[in-house]
Design an enzyme around this catalytic site. Structure first.
Site, PDB file in Angstrom:
ATOM      1  N   GLU A  40       0.854  -1.193   0.000  1.00  0.00           N
ATOM      2  CA  GLU A  40       0.000   0.000   0.000  1.00  0.00           C
ATOM      3  C   GLU A  40       0.890   1.242   0.000  1.00  0.00           C
ATOM      4  O   GLU A  40       1.566   1.523   0.989  1.00  0.00           O
ATOM      5  CB  GLU A  40      -0.914   0.007   1.226  1.00  0.00           C
ATOM      6  CG  GLU A  40      -1.745   1.269   1.350  1.00  0.00           C
ATOM      7  CD  GLU A  40      -2.435   1.411   2.695  1.00  0.00           C
ATOM      8  OE1 GLU A  40      -2.736   2.565   3.068  1.00  0.00           O
ATOM      9  OE2 GLU A  40      -2.654   0.391   3.373  1.00  0.00           O
ATOM     10  N   ARG A  44       0.444  10.343   0.327  1.00  0.00           N
ATOM     11  CA  ARG A  44       0.810  11.422   1.256  1.00  0.00           C
ATOM     12  C   ARG A  44       2.001  12.233   0.756  1.00  0.00           C
ATOM     13  O   ARG A  44       2.409  13.188   1.407  1.00  0.00           O
ATOM     14  CB  ARG A  44       1.156  10.839   2.630  1.00  0.00           C
ATOM     15  CG  ARG A  44       0.043  10.040   3.265  1.00  0.00           C
ATOM     16  CD  ARG A  44       0.465   9.491   4.616  1.00  0.00           C
ATOM     17  NE  ARG A  44      -0.440   8.462   5.084  1.00  0.00           N
ATOM     18  CZ  ARG A  44      -0.254   7.741   6.185  1.00  0.00           C
ATOM     19  NH1 ARG A  44       0.819   7.956   6.933  1.00  0.00           N
ATOM     20  NH2 ARG A  44      -1.120   6.807   6.539  1.00  0.00           N
ATOM     21  N   THR A  68      -4.537   6.115   1.833  1.00  0.00           N
ATOM     22  CA  THR A  68      -4.851   7.498   2.187  1.00  0.00           C
ATOM     23  C   THR A  68      -5.605   8.192   1.054  1.00  0.00           C
ATOM     24  O   THR A  68      -5.358   9.350   0.732  1.00  0.00           O
ATOM     25  CB  THR A  68      -3.587   8.307   2.564  1.00  0.00           C
ATOM     26  OG1 THR A  68      -2.691   7.490   3.323  1.00  0.00           O
ATOM     27  CG2 THR A  68      -3.952   9.495   3.442  1.00  0.00           C
ATOM     28  N   LYS A 128     -11.134  -1.920   6.502  1.00  0.00           N
ATOM     29  CA  LYS A 128      -9.975  -1.598   7.334  1.00  0.00           C
ATOM     30  C   LYS A 128     -10.482  -1.030   8.654  1.00  0.00           C
ATOM     31  O   LYS A 128     -11.279  -0.079   8.648  1.00  0.00           O
ATOM     32  CB  LYS A 128      -9.075  -0.570   6.628  1.00  0.00           C
ATOM     33  CG  LYS A 128      -7.899  -0.110   7.486  1.00  0.00           C
ATOM     34  CD  LYS A 128      -6.943   0.777   6.719  1.00  0.00           C
ATOM     35  CE  LYS A 128      -7.421   2.203   6.624  1.00  0.00           C
ATOM     36  NZ  LYS A 128      -6.328   3.121   6.205  1.00  0.00           N
TER      37      LYS A 128
END
Length: 207
Positions: A40, A44, A68, A128
């Site tokens: 993953e 960011r 994210t 998640k």
């Protein structure tokens, strides 16, 4: 691959913050060599999408996704870069619709039973738990397993090598998310052998 298959393909899904594109391929290769194939890459940093493309193009053993994701347009951008799945810290109707429109596999984040039920209503039964430690982690997952046995979770946030083994023993946990597999200092100095060793330890959590 469907998201549940992706989750079952790893014990730990490393949460990667890649600052420099040139780190992407050697980092991914180091993790794959250690037995961790599902990666993953968090959105960011400015380098994130380029890093995803570099991994998708040059590390055939990797299953690369983005994390994210907080804006609808990011799903199409991620898919164009070669991402096979996306992870969000939470879920909104707009994010759910954008993921479906892009045709990308989504692992949405939830923290409470109400959020988990809302995700089910949107058609998602692989979620998640985030932030896992603050949400109650092991205790919360055990509690949710009773009324919501159809959900497969990936607890992320505050998970360590030590706590991961207990979490992975739960029937409703498919994998865990963790940032300890790619420490910032090891990435910065290019300690790929060290990262491979961390990956081997993580991969060994599930025979």
């Amino acid at each position: 691959m469907q998201i549940r298959e992706i989750m079952r393909s790893c014990s730990v899904m490393p949460v990667l913050v890649i600052e420099k594109v040139e780190h992407a391929v050697p980092l991914a290769k180091a993790l794959v060599e250690g037995g961790i194939r599902v990666l993953e890459v968090t959105l960011r940093t400015d380098a994130a999408l380029e890093a995803v493309k570099a991994i998708a193009d040059n590390v055939p053993g990797a299953i690369v996704g983005v994390g994210t994701v907080v804006r609808p347009e990011q799903f199409a951008q991620a898919q164009a870069a070669g991402a096979q799945f996306a992870v969000t810290p939470g879920l909104t109707p707009k994010l759910a619709a954008a993921a479906r429109e892009a045709g990308i596999q989504l692992l949405p984040g939830v923290m409470t039973p109400s959020e988990a039920i809302a995700a089910l209503e949107e058609g998602f039964d692989a979620l998640k738990l985030f932030p896992a430690e603050q949400a109650g982690s092991l205790g919360m997952l055990k509690a949710m397993g009773g009324p919501l046995p159809q959900i497969l979770f990936c607890p992320t946030g505050g998970v360590s090598l030590e706590s991961a083994a207990k979490l992975l023993a739960l029937p409703n946990v498919g994998c865990v998310g963790g940032s300890w597999l790619a420490p910032k200092d090891m990435v910065a100095r290019g300690d790929w052998a060290g990262i491979t060793q961390l990956a081997r330890e993580a991969a060994a959590l599930r025979p």
